[in-house]
Design a protein around this motif. Structure first.
Motif, PDB file in Angstrom:
ATOM      1  N   PRO A   3       0.806  -1.234   0.000  1.00 10.75           N
ATOM      2  CA  PRO A   3       0.000   0.000   0.000  1.00 10.75           C
ATOM      3  C   PRO A   3       0.834   1.276   0.000  1.00 10.75           C
ATOM      4  N   ASP A   4       2.090   1.181   0.442  1.00 10.76           N
ATOM      5  CA  ASP A   4       2.936   2.381   0.391  1.00 10.76           C
ATOM      6  C   ASP A   4       3.081   2.880  -1.047  1.00 10.76           C
ATOM      7  N   ALA A   5       3.092   1.952  -1.998  1.00 10.00           N
ATOM      8  CA  ALA A   5       3.192   2.340  -3.408  1.00 10.00           C
ATOM      9  C   ALA A   5       1.952   3.130  -3.830  1.00 10.00           C
ATOM     10  N   ASP A   6       0.776   2.657  -3.384  1.00 11.89           N
ATOM     11  CA  ASP A   6      -0.474   3.379  -3.719  1.00 11.89           C
ATOM     12  C   ASP A   6      -0.489   4.760  -3.060  1.00 11.89           C
ATOM     13  N   LEU A   7      -0.005   4.800  -1.826  1.00 10.94           N
ATOM     14  CA  LEU A   7       0.023   6.068  -1.090  1.00 10.94           C
ATOM     15  C   LEU A   7       0.838   7.104  -1.858  1.00 10.94           C
ATOM     16  N   ILE A   8       2.018   6.688  -2.284  1.00  7.45           N
ATOM     17  CA  ILE A   8       2.893   7.631  -2.982  1.00  7.45           C
ATOM     18  C   ILE A   8       2.334   7.971  -4.370  1.00  7.45           C
ATOM     19  N   MET A   9       1.757   6.975  -5.055  1.00  3.74           N
ATOM     20  CA  MET A   9       1.162   7.267  -6.372  1.00  3.74           C
ATOM     21  C   MET A   9       0.014   8.260  -6.227  1.00  3.74           C
TER      22      MET A   9
ATOM     23  N   LYS B 176      15.469   3.807  13.180  1.00  2.00           N
ATOM     24  CA  LYS B 176      16.466   4.444  12.311  1.00  2.00           C
ATOM     25  C   LYS B 176      16.396   3.989  10.857  1.00  2.00           C
ATOM     26  N   SER B 177      15.608   2.970  10.561  1.00  2.00           N
ATOM     27  CA  SER B 177      15.558   2.469   9.184  1.00  2.00           C
ATOM     28  C   SER B 177      14.562   3.261   8.346  1.00  2.00           C
ATOM     29  N   GLN B 178      14.641   3.045   7.023  1.00  8.23           N
ATOM     30  CA  GLN B 178      13.680   3.688   6.121  1.00  8.23           C
ATOM     31  C   GLN B 178      12.259   3.296   6.536  1.00  8.23           C
ATOM     32  N   SER B 179      11.386   4.295   6.660  1.00  9.14           N
ATOM     33  CA  SER B 179      10.072   4.054   7.270  1.00  9.14           C
ATOM     34  C   SER B 179       9.087   3.369   6.337  1.00  9.14           C
ATOM     35  N   LEU B 180       9.110   3.761   5.073  1.00  6.57           N
ATOM     36  CA  LEU B 180       8.125   3.272   4.112  1.00  6.57           C
ATOM     37  C   LEU B 180       8.821   2.493   3.001  1.00  6.57           C
ATOM     38  N   ALA B 181       8.046   1.692   2.302  1.00  2.00           N
ATOM     39  CA  ALA B 181       8.610   0.926   1.192  1.00  2.00           C
ATOM     40  C   ALA B 181       8.629   1.727  -0.105  1.00  2.00           C
TER      41      ALA B 181
ATOM     42  N   ALA C 282      10.729   2.876 -12.645  1.00  2.00           N
ATOM     43  CA  ALA C 282       9.793   2.775 -11.513  1.00  2.00           C
ATOM     44  C   ALA C 282       9.760   1.349 -10.964  1.00  2.00           C
ATOM     45  N   HIS C 283       9.788   0.376 -11.875  1.00  3.08           N
ATOM     46  CA  HIS C 283       9.759  -1.018 -11.434  1.00  3.08           C
ATOM     47  C   HIS C 283      11.080  -1.408 -10.761  1.00  3.08           C
ATOM     48  N   CYS C 284      12.172  -0.878 -11.276  1.00  4.83           N
ATOM     49  CA  CYS C 284      13.475  -1.127 -10.636  1.00  4.83           C
ATOM     50  C   CYS C 284      13.455  -0.594  -9.204  1.00  4.83           C
ATOM     51  N   ASN C 285      12.891   0.608  -9.039  1.00  5.47           N
ATOM     52  CA  ASN C 285      12.815   1.194  -7.696  1.00  5.47           C
ATOM     53  C   ASN C 285      11.962   0.344  -6.762  1.00  5.47           C
ATOM     54  N   LEU C 286      10.858  -0.178  -7.298  1.00  8.32           N
ATOM     55  CA  LEU C 286      10.001  -1.042  -6.470  1.00  8.32           C
ATOM     56  C   LEU C 286      10.787  -2.247  -5.961  1.00  8.32           C
ATOM     57  N   MET C 287      11.547  -2.863  -6.853  1.00 11.53           N
ATOM     58  CA  MET C 287      12.311  -4.053  -6.456  1.00 11.53           C
ATOM     59  C   MET C 287      13.431  -3.692  -5.483  1.00 11.53           C
ATOM     60  N   MET C 288      14.071  -2.566  -5.733  1.00 10.79           N
ATOM     61  CA  MET C 288      15.148  -2.147  -4.833  1.00 10.79           C
ATOM     62  C   MET C 288      14.579  -1.874  -3.434  1.00 10.79           C
ATOM     63  N   ASN C 289      13.463  -1.149  -3.392  1.00  7.10           N
ATOM     64  CA  ASN C 289      12.848  -0.843  -2.095  1.00  7.10           C
ATOM     65  C   ASN C 289      12.340  -2.102  -1.396  1.00  7.10           C
ATOM     66  N   ALA C 290      11.877  -3.066  -2.194  1.00  6.54           N
ATOM     67  CA  ALA C 290      11.399  -4.318  -1.598  1.00  6.54           C
ATOM     68  C   ALA C 290      12.545  -5.039  -0.894  1.00  6.54           C
ATOM     69  N   LEU C 291      13.704  -5.035  -1.511  1.00  9.62           N
ATOM     70  CA  LEU C 291      14.860  -5.703  -0.886  1.00  9.62           C
ATOM     71  C   LEU C 291      15.351  -4.934   0.340  1.00  9.62           C
ATOM     72  N   ILE C 292      15.347  -3.613   0.251  1.00 16.14           N
ATOM     73  CA  ILE C 292      15.738  -2.809   1.428  1.00 16.14           C
ATOM     74  C   ILE C 292      14.790  -3.106   2.582  1.00 16.14           C
TER      75      ILE C 292
END
Lengths: 430, 137
Positions: A321-327, A352-357, B82-92
């Protein structure tokens, strides 16, 4: 559309031989309630037994695993009935008059699908983090018929909880409320004439809709099948939106949250004073990326069509849902509509980590509802309603979460409503 | 049900393999962890294959479930940032969650399979319940 809410203040809940609301006390005959709950094919088929219990603020009581919380309400005037499309016919609600048993709540409990139900403590450290430690709770614990599939059980418990709330809510039908409040939004032209100098504000309400057991219902429709659409804010107060999901306890929007949406409440508070509250835009949080694009495109299109100046966006859940939020944020901002986002954080136990995906520089006005990874220790309670078998496996728990003395060491995720992303919680959103 | 053409499902979930193999192209990796599935899909997306489903679907956290199914394209379409970013963020995000140390029973493992499967079915407009009956799950 105009709705009057009549608030009947409930000061106590007691089991009794009768069912009534008298002098601020809710009397409940458990056998009558159960008979009403069981008058449903799904409940009859999939629920072997139901136990009712009462949990009051300050008691040494732990309720787990919690599925949903529902506020008892009853329509007394105007079209339709509570929970349209599910309990009542599908008439459009949100006008007329509705009575609310304020201070009471129906809590449904029972293990459905592992890991995704939560805890409500009525006292101690955990009570600080859940709003449902402050309500007088009629707790319905359901036991499935052996062999029942999770999705059938979820539906049956959902219906059972709604039927319980409907039965109890109806007890307030002929009771004179302690307070009556009126909520009204206007048509597009009428609102613009009434408040020509006020900014036009909408609420983009994101609904959890990722799949079976991750669903939300609007007038009985599975919201992952909808395109973004409009609701009068008062429709939500009559149960147009229902929780039907088994997601993390801390940021699940229970049916109680939908009925008492704090974003709706605050926007009404400012309506006609500092802003013109135009309407709600509901949109979903699907898994398919094309659905995400469609949903956020349509939210942005509707906001533009309504000439909105600003929107508040709330999400439900974490990750996808973080993706939808940002979109939703980016598309609104790019067409000149200011956004404020409400979310929670999974920022690691040290924060300390990144809060959202997901993130974007345009998301520059964000309200946090707390860090779900924060660790808490909940003291043992004298009484458990439900069962402790699943504590180690619930989201937020880990091996050894449930200690031998009955105390629990876990992340805030495990507490129902702790980081609610509408801001209906005890953390930072207010 | 979404068209099976030009998409494939990268998964380590045996329930997905059992139910959906008759309908979709499945690349089943029994021995890969959830993180390794994410890495595999990331590499595909980085090399120009289209991503169709969000890699973080579902409320179950990456340190809880061991199963992950993601839909990607079969044809090289060019790199989508955009899809690359999604995958990168998923791994983070995946790496942010610490191991829980919980020993799951077969019962719990089946629950995890079910959740991943139902999320995938939701994305594909596939009748999850009918599929379960067929798999006698």
């Amino acid at each position: 559309m105009k709705l009057e809410l009549g608030f009947i203040k409930i000061n106590d809940v007691q089991f009794s031989n009768e069912c009534a609301v008298k002098d601020g006390i809710l009397y409940v005959n458990p056998e009558d309630v159960k008979a009403f709950i069981y008058d449903n094919d799904d409940v009859k088929t999939y629920i072997k037994s139901i136990t009712l219990d009462i949990a009051k603020p300050g008691e040494s009581v732990r309720i787990t695993p919690v599925k949903d919380v529902i506020e008892p309400r009853c329509k007394v005037a105007g079209p339709g009935g509570m929970f349209p499309g599910v309990i009542s016919k599908v008439d459009t609600v949100g006008s007329g008059r509705t009575h609310v048993l304020k201070g009471a709540a129906i809590v449904t409990a029972g293990k459905i699908v592992g890991f995704q139900e939560g805890i409500i403590d009525m006292s101690g450290e955990g009570a600080k983090y859940t709003p449902f430690s402050k309500t007088l709770n009629l707790v319905m614990v359901a036991e499935p018929v052996e062999g029942t599939k999770q999705h059938d059980y979820e539906r049956a418990v959902r219906f059972a909880g709604l039927r319980c709330a409907t039965f109890v809510g109806a007890l307030g039908k002929d009771v004179e409320p302690d307070e009556v409040k009126t909520f009204e939004t206007y048509g597009i032209m009428e609102g613009a004439k009434l408040f020509p100098d006020l900014p036009r504000v909408g609420y983009v309400h994101m609904l959890q809709t990722q799949g079976l057991l991750h669903d939300t219902y609007v007038y009985g429709v599975d919201a992952k099948r909808i395109v973004s659409t409009l609701l009068y804010p008062t429709e939500t107060m009559d149960g147009a939106i229902l929780s039907g999901n088994c997601v993390s306890a801390c940021d699940k929007n229970t049916t109680y949250h939908h009925l008492n949406n704090p974003v709706v409440a605050e926007l009404f508070e400012q309506h006609g004073k500092t802003l013109n509250y135009v309407c709600n835009i509901i949109t979903n949080e699907n898994v398919y990326l094309a659905d995400k694009q469609r949903g956020s495109d349509w939210s942005a299109k509707l906001a533009k069509l309504l000439d909105l100046d600003a929107v508040i966006v709330s999400e439900e859940g974490f990750g996808n849902p973080d993706a939808d939020l940002i979109m939703n944020c980016v598309k609104q901002e790019k067409q000149g509509i200011k956004t404020v986002l409400i979310t929670d954080e999974y920022a690691g136990c040290d924060g300390k980590s990144q809060s959202l995906a997901d993130s974007d520089p345009l998301a520059d006005a964000v309200v946090t509802a707390g860090n779900a990874n924060m660790e808490v220790v909940l003291p043992p309670m004298d009484k458990v309603i439900g069962m402790l078998d699943y504590v180690d496996y619930c989201s937020g728990g880990h091996a050894g979460s449930l200690r031998p003395d009955g105390s629990i060491e876990a992340e805030l995720q495990i507490i129902t409503g702790a980081t609610n992303e509408m801001g209906f919680n005890c953390m930072s959103a207010r | 049900m979404k068209s099976p053409h030009r998409i494939r499902i990268i998964t380590n979930n045996p329930l997905v393999k059992t139910v959906l193999s008759d309908y979709y192209t499945i690349e089943y990796y029994e021995d890969l962890s959830l993180r390794e599935i994410l890495v595999k899909v990331r590499d595909l997306v980085y090399s120009g294959y289209e991503l169709f489903t969000h890699p973080m679907a579902g409320s179950v956290k990456p340190n809880e479930t061991m199963f992950k199914s993601i839909v990607v394209g079969t044809d090289m379409k060019g790199v989508e940032i955009a899809h690359c970013n999604l995958m990168m963020n998923a791994l983070i995000t995946c790496d942010k969650f610490k191991p829980l140390g919980v020993q799951y029973s077969d019962y719990h493992i089946k629950d995890f399979q079910l959740i991943d499967y139902t999320l995938l079915c939701g994305a594909l407009d596939f009748d999850a319940i009918a599929g379960l009956s067929k798999a006698n799950f």
